[in-house]
Design a protein around this motif. Structure first.
Motif, PDB file in Angstrom:
ATOM      1  N   UNK A 215       2.260 -20.927 -12.296  1.00 42.22           N
ATOM      2  CA  UNK A 215       1.285 -21.349 -11.284  1.00 42.22           C
ATOM      3  C   UNK A 215       2.003 -21.748 -10.002  1.00 42.22           C
ATOM      4  N   UNK A 216       3.078 -22.509 -10.158  1.00 39.27           N
ATOM      5  CA  UNK A 216       3.847 -22.922  -8.977  1.00 39.27           C
ATOM      6  C   UNK A 216       4.392 -21.696  -8.248  1.00 39.27           C
ATOM      7  N   UNK A 217       4.918 -20.763  -9.028  1.00 43.46           N
ATOM      8  CA  UNK A 217       5.521 -19.560  -8.463  1.00 43.46           C
ATOM      9  C   UNK A 217       4.507 -18.807  -7.593  1.00 43.46           C
TER      10      UNK A 217
ATOM     11  N   UNK B 229       7.292 -28.405 -15.069  1.00 42.75           N
ATOM     12  CA  UNK B 229       5.954 -28.932 -15.339  1.00 42.75           C
ATOM     13  C   UNK B 229       5.651 -30.003 -14.302  1.00 42.75           C
ATOM     14  N   UNK B 230       4.692 -29.715 -13.448  1.00 45.61           N
ATOM     15  CA  UNK B 230       4.302 -30.645 -12.388  1.00 45.61           C
ATOM     16  C   UNK B 230       3.947 -32.008 -12.994  1.00 45.61           C
TER      17      UNK B 230
ATOM     18  N   UNK C  94       5.355 -31.918  -3.422  1.00 48.32           N
ATOM     19  CA  UNK C  94       6.641 -32.057  -2.744  1.00 48.32           C
ATOM     20  C   UNK C  94       7.333 -30.694  -2.610  1.00 48.32           C
ATOM     21  N   UNK C  95       7.219 -29.853  -3.636  1.00 43.62           N
ATOM     22  CA  UNK C  95       7.834 -28.518  -3.574  1.00 43.62           C
ATOM     23  C   UNK C  95       7.146 -27.674  -2.496  1.00 43.62           C
TER      24      UNK C  95
ATOM     25  N   UNK D  31      15.532 -24.514  -3.149  1.00 39.47           N
ATOM     26  CA  UNK D  31      14.724 -25.697  -3.457  1.00 39.47           C
ATOM     27  C   UNK D  31      14.894 -25.994  -4.946  1.00 39.47           C
ATOM     28  N   UNK D  32      15.438 -27.158  -5.260  1.00 40.41           N
ATOM     29  CA  UNK D  32      15.525 -27.562  -6.667  1.00 40.41           C
ATOM     30  C   UNK D  32      14.143 -28.034  -7.087  1.00 40.41           C
ATOM     31  N   UNK D  33      13.575 -27.417  -8.131  1.00 36.57           N
ATOM     32  CA  UNK D  33      12.239 -27.860  -8.567  1.00 36.57           C
ATOM     33  C   UNK D  33      12.310 -28.675  -9.851  1.00 36.57           C
TER      34      UNK D  33
END
Ligand code: 5AD
Ligand code: SF4
Length: 440
Positions: free
Chosen positions: A216-218, A205-206, A178-179, A149-151
């Motif tokens: 946080x995303x991780x 950065x969201x 979306x991720x 997944x490209x973030x």
């Protein structure tokens, strides 16, 4: 184009490989069929890399082969970093090419295909002025267990040696929604490993108001039900913060591996390269990783022979290798790239000297790996089984630390173990891989 068939060959990094998965999905959704050889295809695409000189030469070599009759009736397209870098010059160098598009334009791929289908022979997608990322529901994934997944796309840094800011454009992150939605969909369709991708993955950065950072995303991706492993590449030391290590400590799903390219062990060289950190600052990241509760494997990239690199600078790099004891590394001779700041720098290191330094780095690292891998004997690792080596009668597994661990499994009989997670005890070790036996 008569038959809607296409062939695609991909060069370069994992980002490129995953871009190709999205390009392939887009083509299939528009009625194209993928074929195995350029000869059988109506549309021949090369997704290219220009990170180093040799990578770039490959595509022109390929295109040469079809210069005359061999390419008759076919449509050729150059995608990716060479396309972005060379732009319309490619039409002059290789007049049989009809499409030149960089990755920042892939969202326009459907329109570009329509232009090609209408017979347009000079189709381009070269604007870098975008805040979009390439998101598509059509991704055709190669691996049935690990999904990419490209973030974050592009790069806002300006390392003096690097083409990426010129080939992939400005940094832009996908929204967390979306991720996570893509992650959940992947888990629902049976994927157990997710690899998050970005040139500087940890600069994420969201863009939505919540503004999540990478750590946080991780942590949230790690909590997607059904996902057993999460990896991420590549981290930039400047944006590497302790909360990333804390997340790895807190969520066993996050793999025990961080790729943290250092490039050089000399602060003087790091400054010349505009890497935005000193050796001491880099070592602080290494200290966080080494003092984690988990045994986190650390890997890196090294460039030797950057302009102005003295013997003393080079020795700093060797000393750094001894100090960090990387689990593995990629090493490269500096290669001058178009548009980059290093092009104008004096004090070039002669080619033979670069070769000598590269060999020394590789020998030094090989000794470190032999020692470290030998210390792994007797340890049990969980592996994801990725393949089978018939000749050796072994299964090919990958540990959380991203090491290849090949193993025999008596109990297996004819059973297909690919995609399973098994515990394997290491019995032998070489410089680049481990061998073991499945336990139970
Ligand atoms: N010359 C040599 N190596 C390079 N890299 C990037 N640009 C160059 C260059 N011009 C290496 C860096 C980077 C890896 C992907 O490729 O080590 O981390
Ligand atoms: Fe090569 Fe860099 Fe482009 Fe990846 S982003 S394909 S490594 S030039």
């Amino acid at each position: 184009m008569t038959a809607k068939t296409f062939y695609i060959e991909t060069f370069g990094c994992q980002m490129n490989a995953h871009d190709s998965e999205k390009v392939i999905g887009t083509l299939i959704s528009r009625g194209y069929t993928q074929v195995e050889t350029p000869e059988a295809a109506g549309l021949v695409l090369y997704n290219t890399c220009s990170i180093r000189d040799k990578a770039e030469q490959k595509v022109f070599h390929r295109l040469q082969q079809f210069k005359r009759d061999a390419g008759k009736g076919k449509v050729f397209g150059v995608l990716g970093c060479v396309a972005q870098q060379e732009g319309e010059k490619i039409f002059e160098k290789a007049p049989h090419v009809s499409l030149v598009a960089g990755s920042a334009s892939y969202t326009k791929l459907p329109q570009m295909l329509v232009q090609l289908e209408q017979g347009d022979r000079r189709v381009t997608g070269l604007s870098l002025d975008t805040d979009e990322t390439f998101e598509t529901p059509f991704t055709r994934r190669d691996n049935p267990h690990r999904a990419y997944i490209t973030i974050i796309e592009g790069c806002d840094k300006s390392c003096a040696y690097c083409v990426v800011p010129f080939t992939r454009g400005p940094e832009r992150s996908r929204t967390r929604a979306s991720v996570l939605e893509e992650g959940r969909r992947l888990a629902d369709s049976g994927y157990t490993e997710i690899q998050l991708l970005g040139q500087n993955v940890n600069s994420y950065r969201d863009p939505s108001p919540a503004g999540w950072d990478f750590a946080t995303l991780l942590a949230r991706v790690a909590q997607i039900p059904g996902i057993r492993r999460v990896r991420f590449i590549t981290s930039h030391p400047r944006d590497f913060v302790k909360p990333i290590v804390d997340a790895i400590d807190s969520y066993p799903v996050l793999c025990d591996h961080v790729h943290l390219p250092v490039q050089s062990g000399s602060s003087r060289m790091l400054s010349a390269m505009d890497r935005l950190y000193t050796r001491d600052e880099y070592m602080r990241c290494i200290d966080w990783l080494k003092s984690a509760r988990r045994n986190i494997a650390i890997t890196t990239d090294i460039i030797v022979g950057f302009p102005g690199e003295t013997e003393a600078d080079f020795n700093d790099t060797l000393a750094l290798l001894d100090q960090v004891e990387y689990d593995s590394l990629f090493s490269f001779k500096y290669s001058p790239r178009p548009n980059t700041a290093a092009l104008a720098m004096g004090d070039k290191v002669p080619e033979e000297e670069k070769t000598r330094r590269l060999t020394i780095v590789q020998e030094r690292q090989r000794a470190i790996q032999i020692r470290r891998n030998a210390a792994a004997i007797g340890v049990v690792h969980e592996v994801l089984v990725e393949g089978r080596n018939q000749a050796l009668g072994q299964w090919i597994g990958r540990t959380s630390q991203n090491r290849t661990l090949n193993f025999g499994a008596d109990r297996a009989g004819d059973e297909n173990l690919i995609g399973q997670y098994l515990d394997v005890r290491v019995t032998r070790a070489g410089p680049n891989s481990l061998v073991g036996e499945s336990v139970m």
